[in-house]
Scaffold this motif. Sequence first.
Motif, mmCIF file in Angstrom:
data_model
loop_
_atom_site.group_PDB
_atom_site.id
_atom_site.type_symbol
_atom_site.label_atom_id
_atom_site.label_comp_id
_atom_site.label_asym_id
_atom_site.label_seq_id
_atom_site.Cartn_x
_atom_site.Cartn_y
_atom_site.Cartn_z
ATOM 1 N N GLU A 99 0.813 4.204 -2.936
ATOM 2 C CA GLU A 99 0.661 5.462 -2.707
ATOM 3 C C GLU A 99 1.673 6.204 -3.455
ATOM 4 O O GLU A 99 1.339 7.393 -3.973
ATOM 5 C CB GLU A 99 0.381 5.725 -1.128
ATOM 6 C CG GLU A 99 -0.704 5.174 -0.609
ATOM 7 C CD GLU A 99 -1.036 5.871 0.642
ATOM 8 O OE1 GLU A 99 -1.925 5.138 1.486
ATOM 9 O OE2 GLU A 99 -0.724 6.820 1.020
ATOM 10 N N ARG A 100 2.695 5.628 -3.447
ATOM 11 C CA ARG A 100 4.023 6.447 -3.870
ATOM 12 C C ARG A 100 3.962 6.632 -5.320
ATOM 13 O O ARG A 100 4.137 7.730 -5.966
ATOM 14 C CB ARG A 100 4.999 5.721 -3.672
ATOM 15 C CG ARG A 100 6.529 6.318 -3.965
ATOM 16 C CD ARG A 100 7.310 6.317 -2.610
ATOM 17 N NE ARG A 100 8.724 6.814 -3.471
ATOM 18 C CZ ARG A 100 9.738 6.301 -3.370
ATOM 19 N NH1 ARG A 100 10.168 5.277 -2.683
ATOM 20 N NH2 ARG A 100 10.921 6.665 -3.988
ATOM 21 N N HIS A 112 0.681 6.995 -6.677
ATOM 22 C CA HIS A 112 -0.436 7.682 -6.761
ATOM 23 C C HIS A 112 -1.664 6.842 -7.136
ATOM 24 O O HIS A 112 -2.637 7.651 -7.743
ATOM 25 C CB HIS A 112 -0.239 8.989 -7.616
ATOM 26 C CG HIS A 112 0.984 9.695 -7.589
ATOM 27 N ND1 HIS A 112 1.172 10.351 -6.119
ATOM 28 C CD2 HIS A 112 2.102 9.916 -8.095
ATOM 29 C CE1 HIS A 112 2.440 10.840 -6.203
ATOM 30 N NE2 HIS A 112 2.886 10.636 -7.420
ATOM 31 N N PRO A 162 -3.612 4.193 -5.062
ATOM 32 C CA PRO A 162 -3.953 3.460 -3.648
ATOM 33 C C PRO A 162 -5.203 2.818 -4.044
ATOM 34 O O PRO A 162 -5.343 1.777 -3.714
ATOM 35 C CB PRO A 162 -3.788 4.097 -2.655
ATOM 36 C CG PRO A 162 -3.841 5.497 -2.879
ATOM 37 C CD PRO A 162 -3.349 5.605 -4.498
ATOM 38 N N GLU A 163 -6.223 3.467 -4.534
ATOM 39 C CA GLU A 163 -7.562 3.084 -4.863
ATOM 40 C C GLU A 163 -7.588 2.108 -5.833
ATOM 41 O O GLU A 163 -8.808 1.349 -5.896
ATOM 42 C CB GLU A 163 -8.611 4.149 -5.284
ATOM 43 C CG GLU A 163 -8.325 4.857 -6.795
ATOM 44 C CD GLU A 163 -7.019 5.778 -6.841
ATOM 45 O OE1 GLU A 163 -6.203 5.775 -5.798
ATOM 46 O OE2 GLU A 163 -6.745 6.092 -8.072
ATOM 47 N N MET A 217 0.867 -1.050 0.077
ATOM 48 C CA MET A 217 0.051 0.058 0.053
ATOM 49 C C MET A 217 0.931 1.248 -0.083
ATOM 50 O O MET A 217 0.422 2.273 -0.699
ATOM 51 C CB MET A 217 -0.945 -0.167 1.308
ATOM 52 C CG MET A 217 -1.987 -1.001 1.271
ATOM 53 S SD MET A 217 -2.856 -0.915 -0.325
ATOM 54 C CE MET A 217 -3.639 0.843 -0.375
ATOM 55 N N GLN A 218 2.090 0.980 0.726
ATOM 56 C CA GLN A 218 3.214 2.311 0.721
ATOM 57 C C GLN A 218 3.100 2.616 -0.424
ATOM 58 O O GLN A 218 3.425 3.876 -1.093
ATOM 59 C CB GLN A 218 4.000 1.995 1.685
ATOM 60 C CG GLN A 218 4.978 3.069 1.894
ATOM 61 C CD GLN A 218 6.359 2.220 2.660
ATOM 62 O OE1 GLN A 218 6.189 1.242 3.322
ATOM 63 N NE2 GLN A 218 7.407 3.003 2.454
ATOM 64 N N TYR A 219 3.890 1.728 -1.379
ATOM 65 C CA TYR A 219 4.555 1.853 -2.708
ATOM 66 C C TYR A 219 3.404 2.355 -3.636
ATOM 67 O O TYR A 219 3.619 2.913 -4.679
ATOM 68 C CB TYR A 219 5.160 0.728 -3.150
ATOM 69 C CG TYR A 219 6.476 0.763 -2.712
ATOM 70 C CD1 TYR A 219 6.897 -0.374 -1.522
ATOM 71 C CD2 TYR A 219 7.486 1.460 -2.830
ATOM 72 C CE1 TYR A 219 7.967 -0.130 -0.995
ATOM 73 C CE2 TYR A 219 8.687 1.628 -2.142
ATOM 74 C CZ TYR A 219 9.058 0.803 -1.351
ATOM 75 O OH TYR A 219 10.110 0.685 -0.628
#
Lengths: 254, 280, 299
Positions: free
Chosen positions: A134-135, A137, A139-140, A130-132
Motif C-alpha cells: 500500500e505504501r 500504491h 496493493p491490488e 500488504m502494508q508496504y
Amino acid sequence: MSAQGSSSTATPIIELHGVSKHFGNFTALKNIDLTVGAGERVVVCGPSGSGKSTMIRCINRLEEHDEGSIRVNGTELTDDLSDITSVRREVGMVFQQFNLFPHLTVLQNLTLAPLKARKLPRAEALERAMQYLERVHIPEQADKYPGQLSGGQQQRVAIARSLCMQPKIMLFDEPTSALDPEMIKEVLDVMIELAEDGMTMVVVTHEMGFAKRAADSVIFMDQGEIVEAASTEDFFSSPRSERTQLFLSQILAH
Amino acid sequence: MRHIRTLLSGITLALGAAAVCAPVQAAELQKQLTSESMVETVMKRGKLKVGMSTFVPWAMRDKKGELIGFEIDVAKKVAKDLGVEIEFVPTAWSGIIPALIAGKFDVIIGGMSVTMKRNVTVNFTAPYAHSGMGIVANKKLAGELKWPDGYNSAKVTFTCRRGATSCSDTKNLFPKAKLRQFDDSSLVLQEVVNGNAHAVLTSFPKPTLWQAQNAEVLFNPTLEKLTEGNEGFALRKGDPDSLNLLSNWITVNTSNGWLAKRWAYWFTTMQWADQVNLKK
Amino acid sequence: MPIVKRKKTTKLARCIDVVVIAVAIAFVAYLLHQVNNVMVYKWHWGFLPEYILRWDEEQQSYAPNLLLKGLAMTFRLAVWSMIFASIIGVIMGIMRTSKQLFPRMVSRAYVELVRNMPPVVFIFVFYFFISSQFVPLLGIDEWSVKASPETLVVLEILLGPPELFSNVVSGVICLALFEAAYITEIVRAGIQSIGRGQFEAGDSVGLSRTQVLRWVVLPQAIQRVVPPLAGQFITLIKDSSIVSLISIQELTFLAQEVAYSTQYVFEIWLFVAAVYFCICFTLARIFAHLETKLAVYRS
C-alpha cells in the motif's frame, strides 16, 4: 576526497575509509572515503564507468573491496559470512533491472525473505507485505506475477520487497534507468516519500530533479574517485571542480 | 594454493587407502566363499541356489511362467536328494560365470559345455549330459552340396552364436568355410532360413526341431552327432567337498538310468512342446 | 497484402505435411511387405495374451504372467531410479556451480567418469562392485527375513519378489548413478542460465546462500530444464533394459526368456518394443503437459 553529509551531528551509519577495488588491471575505485549519517539521503552521480555502482555494491558486499575498510551499521565488512548476512538484513537494495523473482507472485516476492530470513510467522509477514504494498500504491497487484506488471509497477514492488525486511539503509542502483519515461515519475514519487519518512538512502541516479527535491548531499564521481561532495544546495549552485561543472552542464542541458 | 595442496594430498591418501583395501576386500570375499564348502552353506541355509539361462530344452518358461526343462528336473532332484529347497537364479549367459564367482548362486546347472578355457576359472563336475552338435541347412543353397566335403569350401557360409561352442566346432570341422557370428540366437537360424547362409551347427535337439519348424526351406544333411559334447555342473574353485558330492550324484544317477531317461524325454520327444507354446 | 501471404504459406506447409506422412506410410508398408515375402516368417500372435495374464485354475482368477511381471519390474526400476537420479543429480549440479574448489572438483570428476563410458560398460563394472561390496552392507537380506508379513506385502509391491531384493536395489543404484551424471549437467546448465541478478537480489534481501538456491534459483532452473530433463527420464527408461544384462528380471530379460522358450522371437520383440514405446510416449506427453503448466509463471 572525503565526503560528509550536511547533518554532521548524525551518527555515521556507513563508513568507507580508503576503499579501493580492482578488476584485474583496471582500478574501479581509488581510495574512497565516505561517511553517511543515519537518516541522510545521498545522491551519487557521474559518467558511466565512474565507479558509482561498484561503490554502493561494496556497501552490501555484492562486490568485495580490495583495500580499505567499510563499516555498515557498526559491523565491519570482512570475509566473515555471518557478518555479511547480518549487514544485508539491514541494507535494502533496489536494482536497475528490478530482479524480481519471476516464479513467485508479488506477495510471495515480498514475504519470502521475512519468512525465511527473519523467521516471521506467516500472518505477520503477510500483514507487513500488504502494508508496504500500500505504501508503494499497488496493493491490488498482490496476486499477480511480475511478468504481468509494467516496469514502473515492478520497480515499486522491488522497493516494497526491500522494505519488508525493514532495513535501516536503502541503496538504489540507477532505479529508473531501465524505465520508460512515463513510469519514472511513479517510482521517484515513492522514493521521495521514503526520503520524507526519514530513511537513510544512497541513490545512484541521473535524475537531478530527485536530487534537488529529496537529497541532503550529492556526490560526483569520475574515474573511480569522489571528485566533489557537497550539500545539495552547494552542489548545484556552486560546483567547485571543473569536471563537475562539465558534467552538470551536460546533464542539465535541457 | 594452500587449499589445493591439502586437497591433493587428501585425495592421494584416500586413493591409496582404497587401493590397499580393495584387494584385501576381494580376498576376504574369496576366503569366505571357500572356507565353508558350498554344500555346508546350502545345508545350513536349507536352500540351493542354482544359476541357469533359458535355452531350449535345458531351461524354458512354460505358459504359467514357471521354469521347466532338463536342467530344472536335474536341479530339483539334486535339491530333493540333499533335502533342501531350490531357488533358480535366471542369469544372462554372458555374465553367468562372473555371477557364480561373485557368489550370486551356488552352482551353475545350465547345460554348460566343459571347455579348457572355462575350466581355468571354474571347476566342473563329471559330465551329466552329452549333447552333440548336429547340422541343418538351407534346401535351395545347400541341397546340391555333397556331404561332408562340399561344405568345407570358401563358397559356403555357416552361422553361429557368439561365445557358444558351436563357433569353435564349426571352425574345426569346416575350416575353409566362412563363419558369421551373431549375438542373438534367433538371428543365427533366421539367416539360414532366409537364404543368406548355407548351414548352421547347433546342439541337439535343435537340428531336428528347426527342420520341422521350417520344413519347406530347411533339411538335415545328416542326423549324426558331429561332435560329442560334455556338459557338467560348474562350481567355484577351491571346494573339493562339493565337487566330490555333486560328481558322485551324477555318477549314481547315470548308473541308475535316471539322467538318461530325463534326457530322452526332453531331447528326443517333443511331448513338452505344448507346455511352452513352442513354435510349430 | 500480408494476410494473403500467410494463407499461402500455411497451405504449402500442409501440403508438405501430407506428402511426408504419405511417404512415411509407404515406407512402413514396403518394410512390412519385404518382411513377409523375403523373410519367410509366419506370424503368430495368439500365444501372447497368455504370457501377459494367465488363468489360474486353483485361484479361479487371473494372475499376472512373465511379461506383466517384467513390466512391473521395469516400472519399479524406472520410478526408483528417477527419484534417486534426480536427488543425486540436483546435489551434484549444485556442487558443480559452487564457489569452492572441492565440491566443483568432486562433481566434475563424477560427471566425466560416468559420461565417458557406454552404459553397458558402466553397469558391468559397477554392478559387481556395488552388489558384492556395497549392498551387503545395507543388510537387506537379513532385514527382509525378519520383516512382518504386512511389511513384506508392501515391500513386494515396491521392490518385487523378496529373493531378488538386493538384486533390484543394486540395479536401481547402478542405473541411478549412471543417469545422475547426465542430470547433473542439465541442472548445472539450468542454474547457470539464471542471471546473476537473481542471486544478487536474493543475497541483498538477506537470504542465505542455501535459501537463495532453494527458493529463488533452483525453482527457476528446474522449470527451465524440464524439456532436457524429460528427455533424460525417457532415456532412463530405455536404459533400464540394459540392466537385463545383469539379470535383473525386468521386461527385456523376461521377454528374452519367453522368446527363447517359445521361439516366437519377432512377435515377442515387436510387442516389447510397442510396450516401451507406450511408456516413453506417455511420459513425454506428461512432461509436455507439465511444461505448458509451468510456462504460466514465466514472464
